[in-house]
Design a protein around this motif. Structure first.
Motif, PDB file in Angstrom:
ATOM      1  N   PHE A 161     -27.540  54.059  15.328  1.00 59.40           N
ATOM      2  CA  PHE A 161     -26.244  53.687  15.496  1.00 59.40           C
ATOM      3  C   PHE A 161     -25.577  54.724  16.567  1.00 59.40           C
ATOM      4  O   PHE A 161     -25.236  55.765  16.317  1.00 59.40           O
ATOM      5  N   ASP A 162     -25.284  54.269  17.668  1.00 58.05           N
ATOM      6  CA  ASP A 162     -24.410  54.863  18.755  1.00 58.05           C
ATOM      7  C   ASP A 162     -23.181  54.565  18.856  1.00 58.05           C
ATOM      8  O   ASP A 162     -22.262  55.059  19.691  1.00 58.05           O
ATOM      9  N   GLN A 163     -22.676  53.821  17.858  1.00 54.28           N
ATOM     10  CA  GLN A 163     -21.238  53.314  17.679  1.00 54.28           C
ATOM     11  C   GLN A 163     -20.814  53.464  16.340  1.00 54.28           C
ATOM     12  O   GLN A 163     -21.435  53.136  15.231  1.00 54.28           O
ATOM     13  N   ARG A 164     -19.830  53.827  16.192  1.00 55.36           N
ATOM     14  CA  ARG A 164     -19.189  54.130  14.679  1.00 55.36           C
ATOM     15  C   ARG A 164     -19.296  52.852  13.746  1.00 55.36           C
ATOM     16  O   ARG A 164     -19.114  51.801  14.412  1.00 55.36           O
ATOM     17  N   SER A 165     -19.442  53.206  12.546  1.00 57.33           N
ATOM     18  CA  SER A 165     -19.615  52.183  11.696  1.00 57.33           C
ATOM     19  C   SER A 165     -19.512  52.463  10.392  1.00 57.33           C
ATOM     20  O   SER A 165     -19.677  53.711   9.936  1.00 57.33           O
ATOM     21  N   THR A 166     -18.691  51.812   9.515  1.00 56.14           N
ATOM     22  CA  THR A 166     -18.526  52.164   8.054  1.00 56.14           C
ATOM     23  C   THR A 166     -19.476  51.009   7.135  1.00 56.14           C
ATOM     24  O   THR A 166     -20.300  51.297   6.509  1.00 56.14           O
ATOM     25  N   ARG A 167     -18.801  49.794   7.004  1.00 53.69           N
ATOM     26  CA  ARG A 167     -19.221  48.890   6.205  1.00 53.69           C
ATOM     27  C   ARG A 167     -20.723  48.318   6.601  1.00 53.69           C
ATOM     28  O   ARG A 167     -21.582  48.168   5.920  1.00 53.69           O
ATOM     29  N   THR A 168     -21.283  48.423   7.837  1.00 57.70           N
ATOM     30  CA  THR A 168     -22.377  47.977   8.403  1.00 57.70           C
ATOM     31  C   THR A 168     -23.471  49.011   7.862  1.00 57.70           C
ATOM     32  O   THR A 168     -24.429  48.744   7.340  1.00 57.70           O
ATOM     33  N   ARG A 169     -23.200  50.112   8.384  1.00 61.26           N
ATOM     34  CA  ARG A 169     -23.970  51.232   8.069  1.00 61.26           C
ATOM     35  C   ARG A 169     -24.289  51.473   6.458  1.00 61.26           C
ATOM     36  O   ARG A 169     -25.301  51.393   5.931  1.00 61.26           O
ATOM     37  N   LEU A 170     -23.163  51.499   5.792  1.00 63.60           N
ATOM     38  CA  LEU A 170     -23.178  51.571   4.500  1.00 63.60           C
ATOM     39  C   LEU A 170     -23.721  50.544   3.723  1.00 63.60           C
ATOM     40  O   LEU A 170     -24.535  50.505   2.665  1.00 63.60           O
ATOM     41  N   GLY A 171     -23.517  49.247   4.247  1.00 61.10           N
ATOM     42  CA  GLY A 171     -24.166  47.981   3.686  1.00 61.10           C
ATOM     43  C   GLY A 171     -25.622  47.917   3.783  1.00 61.10           C
ATOM     44  O   GLY A 171     -26.253  47.666   2.720  1.00 61.10           O
ATOM     45  N   PHE A 172     -26.263  48.374   4.811  1.00 59.10           N
ATOM     46  CA  PHE A 172     -27.656  48.561   4.914  1.00 59.10           C
ATOM     47  C   PHE A 172     -28.024  49.356   4.353  1.00 59.10           C
ATOM     48  O   PHE A 172     -29.251  49.439   3.804  1.00 59.10           O
TER      49      PHE A 172
ATOM     50  N   ALA B 169     -14.328  46.920  20.615  1.00 60.05           N
ATOM     51  CA  ALA B 169     -15.764  46.669  21.071  1.00 60.05           C
ATOM     52  C   ALA B 169     -16.339  47.923  21.896  1.00 60.05           C
ATOM     53  O   ALA B 169     -17.653  47.897  21.799  1.00 60.05           O
ATOM     54  N   HIS B 170     -15.636  48.338  22.661  1.00 58.60           N
ATOM     55  CA  HIS B 170     -16.083  49.395  23.422  1.00 58.60           C
ATOM     56  C   HIS B 170     -15.294  50.735  23.233  1.00 58.60           C
ATOM     57  O   HIS B 170     -15.159  51.673  24.196  1.00 58.60           O
ATOM     58  N   ALA B 171     -15.104  51.072  22.011  1.00 64.35           N
ATOM     59  CA  ALA B 171     -14.302  52.305  21.650  1.00 64.35           C
ATOM     60  C   ALA B 171     -15.229  53.636  21.931  1.00 64.35           C
ATOM     61  O   ALA B 171     -16.380  53.618  21.934  1.00 64.35           O
ATOM     62  N   ALA B 172     -14.658  54.547  22.406  1.00 64.07           N
ATOM     63  CA  ALA B 172     -15.392  55.964  22.710  1.00 64.07           C
ATOM     64  C   ALA B 172     -16.160  56.167  21.455  1.00 64.07           C
ATOM     65  O   ALA B 172     -15.559  56.211  20.414  1.00 64.07           O
ATOM     66  N   LEU B 173     -16.985  57.084  21.658  1.00 62.96           N
ATOM     67  CA  LEU B 173     -17.918  57.361  20.531  1.00 62.96           C
ATOM     68  C   LEU B 173     -17.476  58.809  20.076  1.00 62.96           C
ATOM     69  O   LEU B 173     -17.855  59.371  19.021  1.00 62.96           O
ATOM     70  N   GLY B 174     -16.418  59.617  20.756  1.00 62.71           N
ATOM     71  CA  GLY B 174     -15.849  60.917  20.262  1.00 62.71           C
ATOM     72  C   GLY B 174     -14.888  60.890  19.271  1.00 62.71           C
ATOM     73  O   GLY B 174     -14.840  59.739  18.415  1.00 62.71           O
ATOM     74  N   SER B 175     -13.965  61.848  18.999  1.00 60.75           N
ATOM     75  CA  SER B 175     -13.216  61.892  17.706  1.00 60.75           C
ATOM     76  C   SER B 175     -11.686  61.254  18.101  1.00 60.75           C
ATOM     77  O   SER B 175     -10.970  61.266  17.364  1.00 60.75           O
ATOM     78  N   ASP B 176     -11.863  60.911  19.313  1.00 59.43           N
ATOM     79  CA  ASP B 176     -10.127  60.212  19.827  1.00 59.43           C
ATOM     80  C   ASP B 176     -10.052  59.244  19.046  1.00 59.43           C
ATOM     81  O   ASP B 176     -10.923  58.077  19.014  1.00 59.43           O
TER      82      ASP B 176
END
Length: 344
Positions: free
Chosen positions: A63-74, A252-259
């Motif tokens: 995962f190079d993009q933030r995720s909550t439900r998808t990551r935790l779901g899998f 959809a194209h959110a930055a991967l940093g903390s901003d």
């Protein structure tokens, strides 16, 4: 030289990968997992004894993009199946593709030596396709930029069938940015079980995404009555409404940093509130893939129409079904186009 995508149909990269046979099979598997969960909660014995495994399978998440439900779901689905999950890409310290790190090819060839299945989520639309071509392991596209999110579409169909019945008998509305990846996969997947009526609620002056328009044309050819509206109130006579923001480009194209990503307020015609539902005396099932923003007011949460948190709960048995099927080597038998990268 890239290794071939072998065996054919090993990957879930697009809604196109899924045939009606695949859909029936995956829904049956998800329903069985749900029944087992409900029996366990009720203290009842399982319908069938758990299968003996020599060792747990390993599901690797890239995962190079933030995720909550998808990551935790899998992760939850893997755990409930008796398998394990590992993070194969750390968004804070990942070196893949950087000037000081290793190539994608080397990274994938290393990760697959530790794993049995790869789940890929990326802001790059070609990433899951590249990984699938590089690896002999089955690959799941868990969201790639503004392209697709096929596992979410399967979750949505399962939720609708579970909470409202046979999809072919229903009227379904979608209020969303027509470029949203969940929306594209959802409408493409509806071709397998065409609803009686489908209505798209979208901004009046924004062109409809070509992939969405094509999917709606396919539905029309299958006998679905197609409608287009520009106010969510006009969807409240439907059996189901799936709603999201009308402009998802920032997310959809959110930055991967903390901003933090600025959250704009949705315009009034595209927001759903308890007052609108009550005024319409509507029993429309409200779904949302989450996270929600201002398009779905918290006042809806206490209504019997609210199905979005149940939708999240139902995502686990569906993801269990997807993992179970793919780890068993059952191929996806949909269109061959799903196994090639989207055009640049």
């Amino acid at each position: 030289m890239q290794r071939p995508n072998y065996p054919s149909g090993k990957d879930l990269l697009s809604a196109d990968a899924v045939s009606r046979f695949d859909l029936d099979d995956i829904l049956e598997r998800a329903e069985r997992h749900l029944q087992e969960e409900e029996r366990e909660k009720a203290g009842l014995p399982p319908l069938q004894p758990p299968a003996h495994r020599r060792r747990p399978k390993v599901i690797a998440a890239l995962f190079d993009q933030r995720s909550t439900r998808t990551r935790l779901g899998f992760q939850a689905a893997a755990a409930r199946l008796g398998h394990q999950s590992i993070d194969a890409y750390d968004t804070d310290r990942g070196r893949m593709g950087t000037s000081t790190g290793e190539t994608l090819e080397d990274h994938i060839r290393t990760v697959e030596l530790y794993s049995d299945l790869l789940v890929v989520r990326s802001h790059l639309e070609d990433m899951p396709y590249r990984v699938a071509r590089l690896s002999h392991l089955p690959v799941i596209n868990a969201g790639n930029g503004a392209d697709e999110h096929p596992s979410q579409a399967l979750i949505d169909l399962f939720a609708i069938r579970h909470m409202r019945g046979a999809i072919e008998t229903l009227s379904i509305a979608l209020s969303s940015d027509t470029r949203a990846r969940f929306a594209v996969s959802f409408v493409k997947m509806l071709r397998l079980t065409p609803p009686r009526r489908f209505t798209l609620c979208c901004l009046p002056d924004v062109p409809i995404n070509p992939a969405m328009r094509e999917a709606m044309t396919v539905l029309a050819g299958l006998g679905t009555e197609i409608g287009l509206v520009h106010d969510v109130r006009r969807t409240l006579d439907h059996d189901v409404l799936s709603i999201q923001m009308q402009d998802m480009s920032k997310f959809a194209h959110a930055a991967l940093g903390s901003d933090a990503v600025d959250k704009e307020k949705e315009t009034e015609p595209f927001t759903i509130t308890a007052r609108k539902i009550l005024d319409a005396r509507s029993d429309t099932l409200i779904l949302n893939p989450l996270p929600r923003f201002s398009e779905l007011d918290p006042s809806c949460d206490s209504l019997p129409n609210a199905g979005y948190f149940r939708q999240v709960a139902l995502s686990v048995p569906m993801r269990m079904a997807i993992l179970e099927r793919m780890l068993s080597g059952v191929p996806w038998t949909g269109q061959a186009a799903a196994r090639s990268a989207p055009p640049p």
